[in-house]
Design an enzyme around this catalytic site. Structure first.
Site, PDB file in Angstrom:
ATOM      1  N   SER A 138      48.505  27.725  38.147  1.00 53.58           N
ATOM      2  CA  SER A 138      49.825  28.428  37.568  1.00 53.58           C
ATOM      3  C   SER A 138      50.188  27.600  36.301  1.00 53.58           C
ATOM      4  O   SER A 138      50.188  26.292  36.285  1.00 53.58           O
ATOM      5  CB  SER A 138      50.818  28.650  38.524  1.00 53.58           C
TER       6      SER A 138
ATOM      7  N   HIS B  99      53.904  24.974  42.580  1.00 57.80           N
ATOM      8  CA  HIS B  99      52.838  25.709  43.146  1.00 57.80           C
ATOM      9  C   HIS B  99      51.553  25.004  43.720  1.00 57.80           C
ATOM     10  O   HIS B  99      51.076  25.254  44.535  1.00 57.80           O
ATOM     11  CB  HIS B  99      52.285  26.536  42.264  1.00 57.80           C
TER      12      HIS B  99
ATOM     13  N   GLN C  68      32.248  34.701  52.101  1.00 54.51           N
ATOM     14  CA  GLN C  68      31.803  35.863  53.137  1.00 54.51           C
ATOM     15  C   GLN C  68      32.701  37.005  52.913  1.00 54.51           C
ATOM     16  O   GLN C  68      31.939  38.043  53.032  1.00 54.51           O
ATOM     17  CB  GLN C  68      31.461  35.390  54.528  1.00 54.51           C
TER      18      GLN C  68
ATOM     19  N   GLN D 193      57.232  26.378  38.678  1.00 51.89           N
ATOM     20  CA  GLN D 193      55.764  26.404  38.514  1.00 51.89           C
ATOM     21  C   GLN D 193      55.126  25.294  39.077  1.00 51.89           C
ATOM     22  O   GLN D 193      54.173  25.324  39.656  1.00 51.89           O
ATOM     23  CB  GLN D 193      55.305  26.997  37.288  1.00 51.89           C
TER      24      GLN D 193
ATOM     25  N   ASP E  50      57.777  36.791  39.455  1.00 56.71           N
ATOM     26  CA  ASP E  50      56.493  36.857  40.426  1.00 56.71           C
ATOM     27  C   ASP E  50      56.995  37.463  41.759  1.00 56.71           C
ATOM     28  O   ASP E  50      55.967  38.061  42.658  1.00 56.71           O
ATOM     29  CB  ASP E  50      56.813  35.429  41.067  1.00 56.71           C
TER      30      ASP E  50
ATOM     31  N   GLU F 294      50.397  31.295  30.696  1.00 61.01           N
ATOM     32  CA  GLU F 294      50.696  32.219  31.703  1.00 61.01           C
ATOM     33  C   GLU F 294      52.155  32.953  31.693  1.00 61.01           C
ATOM     34  O   GLU F 294      52.101  34.023  31.528  1.00 61.01           O
ATOM     35  CB  GLU F 294      50.130  31.906  32.877  1.00 61.01           C
ATOM     36  N   HIS F 295      53.100  32.065  31.877  1.00 63.07           N
ATOM     37  CA  HIS F 295      54.338  32.441  31.651  1.00 63.07           C
ATOM     38  C   HIS F 295      55.174  31.802  30.592  1.00 63.07           C
ATOM     39  O   HIS F 295      54.936  30.521  30.681  1.00 63.07           O
ATOM     40  CB  HIS F 295      55.228  31.960  33.003  1.00 63.07           C
TER      41      HIS F 295
ATOM     42  N   TYR G  37      41.496  40.724  47.700  1.00 58.42           N
ATOM     43  CA  TYR G  37      41.382  39.284  48.353  1.00 58.42           C
ATOM     44  C   TYR G  37      43.058  38.798  48.426  1.00 58.42           C
ATOM     45  O   TYR G  37      43.452  38.664  47.186  1.00 58.42           O
ATOM     46  CB  TYR G  37      40.659  38.401  47.732  1.00 58.42           C
TER      47      TYR G  37
ATOM     48  N   ASN H 259      40.631  30.510  46.887  1.00 61.47           N
ATOM     49  CA  ASN H 259      40.376  29.199  46.573  1.00 61.47           C
ATOM     50  C   ASN H 259      38.888  28.808  45.761  1.00 61.47           C
ATOM     51  O   ASN H 259      38.359  30.004  45.306  1.00 61.47           O
ATOM     52  CB  ASN H 259      40.123  28.067  47.909  1.00 61.47           C
TER      53      ASN H 259
ATOM     54  N   HIS I 131      13.982  58.764  19.600  1.00 64.32           N
ATOM     55  CA  HIS I 131      15.283  58.916  19.433  1.00 64.32           C
ATOM     56  C   HIS I 131      15.228  59.846  17.893  1.00 64.32           C
ATOM     57  O   HIS I 131      16.042  60.945  18.018  1.00 64.32           O
ATOM     58  CB  HIS I 131      16.171  57.699  19.007  1.00 64.32           C
TER      59      HIS I 131
ATOM     60  N   GLU J 274      15.272  52.116  12.672  1.00 65.14           N
ATOM     61  CA  GLU J 274      15.156  51.204  14.089  1.00 65.14           C
ATOM     62  C   GLU J 274      13.855  51.396  14.663  1.00 65.14           C
ATOM     63  O   GLU J 274      13.842  50.710  15.827  1.00 65.14           O
ATOM     64  CB  GLU J 274      16.288  51.274  14.867  1.00 65.14           C
TER      65      GLU J 274
END
Lengths: 429, 429
Positions: free
Chosen positions: B237, B262, B191, B259, B361, B327-328, B130, B214, B420, B415
């Protein structure tokens, strides 16, 4: 038991229908679980205790009654019969050996520009293991979750296991002792998952929750995913047995039933190009069912979701197996190893006539937590990997950064990220 | 920009408040997304086309208008300026080299009993990537998702990218060409996720969906998780910059802003034991903001979620960093490598004064898809690992199975799984 043949006119549709299985997302269930999570977050220990008294009819008066001591675990272990204790120890040792082989080291390398790149591997700090109680209380699951966590280097392993009416399977506690579980709380359901994910006054917040559970547990794990890591949402157990050549039909029939006895919605499929063997296995299944304690469950499972499938040849079987992506795959034939190379999707492959799936459930060594419902297309057995994570490492030299910084500058401008571009530009201008 | 000091009386609470960020599970959003998924499953291409016309105002008349040809991708690539094309090629080559180092082989070993155990590694058959369209259309994201999939050996990579009003960023198409994406559909939103997860007449069903999007995309990915694999649910971010010793405040300030620009909910934190440096960075941030195109976004981000934190010493900083699990992480000091060994939780660590986050990046090599919102506690950068899976291998010999079968028999009886036990017993009696 349903019989199919790839020669049937509508085989493709029949086979697709056989595999179709959808867990319904019950909105009422989700609402209940969301409410439990919100209440545990708001009221911590108090709410977990109240739900445990209510749902599990647990006699605990105080939250502290819900934590077991290491002494209790050791007592359970020491109380085992010799035979059972030795079996449990052998299983733990073999699981540990296999998972040791999965351990990975970090690495770095220096590129042609003199920049260092790499990744480091760090164990998770603290994990939670969910162990079902009551009917499906499996000590083997304790080992399969806790041992890999230990091998990965996790510092604190917290186990939750519901104790209906306050009763517990001592073998589960013994397994927790043997596997080195650090703390055990006798709680379960969505409330246990919420407590592990968010922490309470007593229960420390964990970083990841693994282990199977009922639909409340599965829904709660899905809901807290992101807040903590989770292993997977397990579906009903599955086995696909493929056989050709000289085989003992009774053995194969029992292997098929070993998964069918788990659950009325478990899926057991037998595939062969040998019609005589197919008939013999069908007959042996009926014979076994006549005196199997869980015959009723197994009968429902094979009636609803089982099948005996006749194929023209091995290639047809390989295509079907890759379509199913079974959790457990038995290849009962002479050159099973060669055939296994054609299998793209399976949780675990049991090769040859002396490798029943059941040994994988307990003591072969590889994990018995495996992808179900076709998810072997994209996911893997539980392993040491699930209890570690990677961090990327980047260290540029004063000269080595220049070509990279120029490239980053150019591309950042194309993405209209000006601070990115300027930050890079400082390093080469 | 908020200033904190570990010496403040209520620092712990202030710092916890700074990190608190919860994505609300909007029930209306979930309902909308569930409905879109159900409709795409029922009506396939027709419904995807209708929603694309509606939400993206795409001028397509037929579903086939929504698929791009390889010629269109190549044309976009050939049309690039030399400088941009070379930058993109350098980035792709470096990303490929790093991810080649992640490739793993399967293995087997023979245990003391003569049984073979191991695991095989198989690439996923088909994945969906995506790529956001419109405002946040990042060619770098195409490379960061498609290149590791390619390196892993995925046979078919399908990209979806929404084209608002039918318009597309040619650099995104050029990156798809360079990364060897096999098919591109100009669709987006829930979709697109539904179409990839379940397939339509035209779009083949994939095994895993990766890439950011999003809140509709994030909710749809969470909903189809299990049907297909997903990478992670990415949050805003983040960057955490730690500096000590001789440093250029302007550089550090721009790194912080890289950052912050962003997203208004991005998080940028600067930590140092050097009050003078803290003041200088605060000043430089204001200076930079005076002429940064995305100053408004960055200003909101640092006002809402940013902080300059004064610590007593490096050890305090290490504890805070491990609490944030950023993250960074930039470590701008002389012995950054040594300090990095104390960091348990971070997506990527940028070491030294010549390693701005921005090069990560685009072109350092490691992946820029990284765990956010503290999930580096339990998850890892996107990698080749995400596009492969493991299958356990077990092959016992006629003699070697006996001790295992006996152990499985004993434990299965504990068990209450009789099929088994009997299945195992056949192999040793």
């Amino acid at each position: 038991m349903r019989r199919l043949s790839t020669q049937d006119q509508n085989f493709k549709q029949q086979f697709a229908d056989l595999l179709a299985f959808e867990t319904v997302n019950d909105p009422e269930l989700l609402k209940t679980v969301d409410q439990i999570i919100a209440d545990v977050r708001a009221n911590g220990d108090t709410h977990v205790l109240a739900l445990t008294q209510k749902f599990d009819r647990h006699p605990a008066q105080h939250f502290s009654d819900l934590e077991l001591t290491q002494t209790q675990l050791k007592t359970a272990f020491d109380g085992l019969d010799d035979e059972v204790r030795q079996a449990l120890e052998m299983a733990a040792n073999r699981i540990r050996s296999f998972h040791e082989a999965q351990k990975q080291d970090g690495w770095t390398y220096v590129d042609a520009l003199g920049n260092t790149l790499g990744q480091k591997i760090t164990p998770l700090d603290r994990v939670g293991i969910y162990v079902p109680g009551g009917l499906a209380s499996y000590p083997s699951s304790v080992l399969m979750n806790a041992v890999p966590a230990h091998v990965a280097g996790v510092q604190e392993i917290i186990m939750v296991v519901p104790a209906p009416n306050g009763e517990l399977n001592p073998l589960v506690l013994a397994a927790a002792y043997l596997a080195g579980v650090h703390r055990v709380f006798t709680i379960g359901g969505a409330q246990a998952v919420a407590a592990l994910a968010y922490g309470t006054e007593t229960i420390p917040q964990v970083d990841k929750i693994t282990g199977p559970g009922n639909r409340f547990v599965a829904a709660a794990k899905r809901a807290v995913f992101g807040q903590v890591g989770i292993d997977m949402i397990a579906g009903p157990s599955e086995i696909l047995v493929y056989a050709e050549g000289k085989n003992n039909a009774k053995w194969l029939a029992m292997d098929v039933l070993s998964q069918a006895e788990h659950d009325t919605v478990a899926q057991a499929i037998f595939i062969t190009p040998d019609e005589q063997l197919l008939n013999a296995v069908a007959e042996a299944i009926e014979e076994h069912l006549a005196n199997l304690p869980k015959a009723e469950i197994a009968r429902t499972s094979i009636a609803n979701r089982g099948a005996l499938v006749l194929v023209k040849d091995r290639d047809e079987a390989i295509a079907l197996i890759n379509q199913v992506a079974p959790e457990h795959l038995e290849l009962s034939l002479d050159d099973a190893e060669q055939m296994s190379q054609e299998i793209r999707h399976a949780g675990a492959i049991f090769m040859g006539r002396y490798t029943p799936e059941a040994i994988g459930d307990y003591c072969a060594g590889p994990n018995h937590v495996l992808p179900t419902s076709g998810t072997a297309r994209f996911s893997s057995p539980l392993g040491v990997y699930d209890f570690q994570k990677r961090t990327s490492l980047i260290m540029c030299s004063e000269q080595g950064v220049k070509p990279l910084a120029k490239t980053a500058d150019i591309l950042a401008q194309q993405e209209n990220l000006d601070a990115h571009a300027r930050s890079a530009r400082y390093r080469y201008q």
